[in-house]
Design an enzyme around this catalytic site. Structure first.
Site, PDB file in Angstrom:
ATOM      1  N   GLY A 118       0.767  -1.242   0.000  1.00 39.67           N
ATOM      2  CA  GLY A 118       0.000   0.000   0.000  1.00 39.67           C
ATOM      3  C   GLY A 118       0.792   1.283   0.000  1.00 39.67           C
ATOM      4  O   GLY A 118       0.205   2.364   0.001  1.00 39.67           O
ATOM      5  N   GLY A 178       3.473  -3.457  -3.925  1.00 37.80           N
ATOM      6  CA  GLY A 178       3.352  -3.715  -5.364  1.00 37.80           C
ATOM      7  C   GLY A 178       3.549  -2.419  -6.129  1.00 37.80           C
ATOM      8  O   GLY A 178       4.552  -2.209  -6.806  1.00 37.80           O
ATOM      9  N   ARG A 179       2.584  -1.514  -5.955  1.00 40.06           N
ATOM     10  CA  ARG A 179       2.602  -0.239  -6.671  1.00 40.06           C
ATOM     11  C   ARG A 179       3.923   0.516  -6.538  1.00 40.06           C
ATOM     12  O   ARG A 179       4.450   1.036  -7.524  1.00 40.06           O
ATOM     13  CB  ARG A 179       1.486   0.652  -6.108  1.00 40.06           C
ATOM     14  CG  ARG A 179       1.325   2.002  -6.811  1.00 40.06           C
ATOM     15  CD  ARG A 179       0.420   2.934  -6.000  1.00 40.06           C
ATOM     16  NE  ARG A 179      -0.789   2.265  -5.591  1.00 40.06           N
ATOM     17  CZ  ARG A 179      -1.897   2.180  -6.331  1.00 40.06           C
ATOM     18  NH1 ARG A 179      -1.946   2.785  -7.496  1.00 40.06           N
ATOM     19  NH2 ARG A 179      -2.937   1.526  -5.888  1.00 40.06           N
ATOM     20  N   CYS A 232     -15.726   2.976 -27.078  1.00 37.22           N
ATOM     21  CA  CYS A 232     -17.062   3.529 -27.280  1.00 37.22           C
ATOM     22  C   CYS A 232     -17.724   3.854 -25.956  1.00 37.22           C
ATOM     23  O   CYS A 232     -18.720   3.242 -25.570  1.00 37.22           O
ATOM     24  CB  CYS A 232     -17.919   2.550 -28.062  1.00 37.22           C
ATOM     25  SG  CYS A 232     -17.199   2.202 -29.647  1.00 37.22           S
TER      26      CYS A 232
HETATM   27  C1  PLP Z   1      -3.099  -5.063  -3.345  1.00 35.70           C
HETATM   28  C2  PLP Z   1      -2.406  -5.760  -2.247  1.00 35.70           C
HETATM   29  C3  PLP Z   1      -1.051  -5.520  -2.020  1.00 35.70           C
HETATM   30  C4  PLP Z   1      -0.239  -4.523  -2.808  1.00 35.70           C
HETATM   31  O1  PLP Z   1      -0.726  -3.227  -2.674  1.00 35.70           O
HETATM   32  P1  PLP Z   1       0.077  -1.995  -3.332  1.00 35.70           P
HETATM   33  O2  PLP Z   1      -0.820  -0.846  -3.059  1.00 35.70           O
HETATM   34  O3  PLP Z   1       0.232  -2.278  -4.772  1.00 35.70           O
HETATM   35  O4  PLP Z   1       1.389  -1.900  -2.632  1.00 35.70           O
HETATM   36  C5  PLP Z   1      -0.426  -6.233  -1.011  1.00 35.70           C
HETATM   37  N1  PLP Z   1      -1.106  -7.133  -0.268  1.00 35.70           N
HETATM   38  C6  PLP Z   1      -2.416  -7.399  -0.465  1.00 35.70           C
HETATM   39  C7  PLP Z   1      -3.081  -8.400   0.360  1.00 35.70           C
HETATM   40  C8  PLP Z   1      -3.102  -6.721  -1.457  1.00 35.70           C
HETATM   41  O5  PLP Z   1      -4.397  -6.982  -1.651  1.00 35.70           O
END
Ligand code: PLP
Length: 451
Positions: A262, A306-307, A379
């Site tokens: 996150g 992730g992000r 569209c």
């Molecule tokens: C989406 C998610 C992440 C990654 O979140 P980011 O915002 O991309 O860092 C990690 N753990 C869980 C369980 C998630 O659902």
């Protein structure tokens, strides 16, 4: 000097105003692989992964424990990406059969993979157990029995974590904390019945009662695009307290706490990226403080960004097509700049109003900037890529436009709406472009259509 956010670190402009990334000119790339295309700066993505691992490892070391970082594959996963992450010392977090299989096919050892999901399929659980994934994150009470049954059939003890909800939500620049959660993930740590036992505690007891399950940790994921560590520190304290309460009730001290992903990124010029090292220290220090408060030992830690690893390392390259000036109620104009992709390859703007930045990248322009809206070719009038952006007034069909920070939740959320094939992904590094996911073709789409 690395380029300023939100562009990948190797982004440069030549004297003629042309953008290059990873030493590859975007005009050359467009000429050879076509547009739209996602570009990922391999060195930047790997450096972000490495910095994330170092930040959490260092912070954990300062309080006498260790930390693992799992790259959240849903941000963007391919076999190449899985190998880069493992080479940088990360593990892989997956949440579907496709993500799990991709990580395994990349050669990632099962022990280095985690499996999430609020509604895991039998096929997902079977494969996870068969390949010995390092942890299955249980998301509901019925799943305790399901995982135990699969483990029993395979004759193994499955390592599991329990995903809990703490009432802490963060992301999108806000932080809220409530006792009760109205969402599908995890089990609440707050009591919901007269007996005073929380759903999370009931599930923890259920896991401990199953010899086929090894309760290795407790997990919490509080949100996404979080720019301030306060939500994490609140969740960390709640997890430590739950762990201490479980130990009091059962004598079992859970070995690991996972605080999810996150961490936010800069999407627009001038936005600050969180300082990952400071972020990591705040979270880890909150865990250590809560452990002192509850007189419990500091656990092993894990995180799932992730992000923050993928988004800033990637861009999307489009070719400009139709340009249209629309007269507004107030007498002004809005310039609609249509590109050769749109909500099929870039859904976050339409889905939740995400903001992005775009620039003309195939040439310099001295024309005065005008307020534009970058739209796609689908569209639907909500097919917006960038809602408001200043672009040179002479922008014209054939120009190349790049949208920054699309490396996460771009390709991974892409669809084939209007039967528009999905763009490929090209990794650039030291002057070399390598296609890591090939562009889809209409023939690919027709191959699924049985007539
Ligand atoms: C989406 C998610 C992440 C990654 O979140 P980011 O915002 O991309 O860092 C990690 N753990 C869980 C369980 C998630 O659902």
């Amino acid at each position: 000097m690395p380029a300023a956010a939100p562009w990948p670190s190797s982004t440069r402009r030549t004297a003629t105003g042309e953008m290059s990334i990873g030493g590859v000119a975007v005009t050359d790339l467009a000429a050879t692989v076509g547009t739209p295309v996602y570009l990922v700066d391999e060195d930047d993505m790997r450096a972000r992964a490495r910095r994330m691992r170092e930040a959490f490892t260092d912070a954990a070391g300062r309080v006498g424990t260790d930390a693992e970082v799992y790259y959240a594959g849903k941000a963007f996963l391919s076999r190449a990406v899985a190998r880069w992450m493992v080479a940088e010392g990360l593990r892989i977090d997956t949440a579907s059969l496709g993500e799990l299989t991709t990580a395994l096919e990349a050669g990632v050892e099962g022990a280095l993979i985690g499996l999430h999901g609020n509604n895991k399929s039998d096929a997902e659980l079977d494969l996870a157990i068969e390949r010995g994934v390092g942890r299955i994150v249980v998301d509901s009470l019925p799943e305790v029995d399901r995982v135990a049954r699969v483990a029993a059939v395979a004759g193994v003890v499955a390592p599991v974590m329990l995903r809990v909800t703490t009432g802490v939500h963060a992301g999108g620049h806000e932080f809220i904390s409530t006792a009760h959660e109205d969402q599908k993930f995890g089990l609440s740590i707050h009591a919901e019945d007269e007996r005073g036992q929380s759903p999370a505690m009931r599930a923890l007891h259920a896991i401990l009662s199953r010899p086929e399950l090894d309760l290795i940790g407790i997990h919490s994921h509080i949100g996404s695009q979080i720019l301030d560590a306060t939500g994490f520190t609140a969740a960390a304290a709640a997890l430590v307290e739950l762990r201490a309460a479980l130990e009091r009730e059962t004598g079992h001290l859970v070995g690991e706490l996972d605080l999810g992903g996150g961490i936010g990124v800069a999407y627009l010029p001038g936005e600050d990226e969180p300082d990952v090292a400071a972020f990591a220290r705040s979270i880890v220090d909150a865990v250590a403080q809560a452990c002192r408060d509850t007189d419990t030992p500091v656990p092993h830690l894990s995180f799932e960004p992730g992000r923050s690893i993928a988004a800033p390392a990637g861009i999307t390259l489009y070719t400009v097509g139709t340009i249209k000036d629309v007269r507004l109620e107030d007498g002004g104009h809005r310039r609609y700049v249509a590109v050769d992709g749109g909500m099929g390859d870039h859904i976050r703007t339409a889905l939740y109003g995400a903001e992005y930045h775009a620039e003309l990248v195939s040439r310099a322009s001295a024309a005065a900037p005008v307020l534009c809206r970058v739209v796609g070719k689908h569209c639907e009038s909500g097919d917006i890529v960038v809602r408001d952006v200043m672009l040179p007034g002479d922008i014209a069909a054939g120009d190349l436009l790049a949208v920054a920070a699309t490396g996460a939740y771009g390709r991974s959320m892409a669809s084939t709406y209007n039967l528009v094939p999905r763009p490929g992904v090209v990794a650039v590094r030291e002057g070399t472009a390598t296609t890591i996911v090939r562009r889809e073709s209409v023939a690919d789409l027709l191959a699924l259509d049985l007539g």
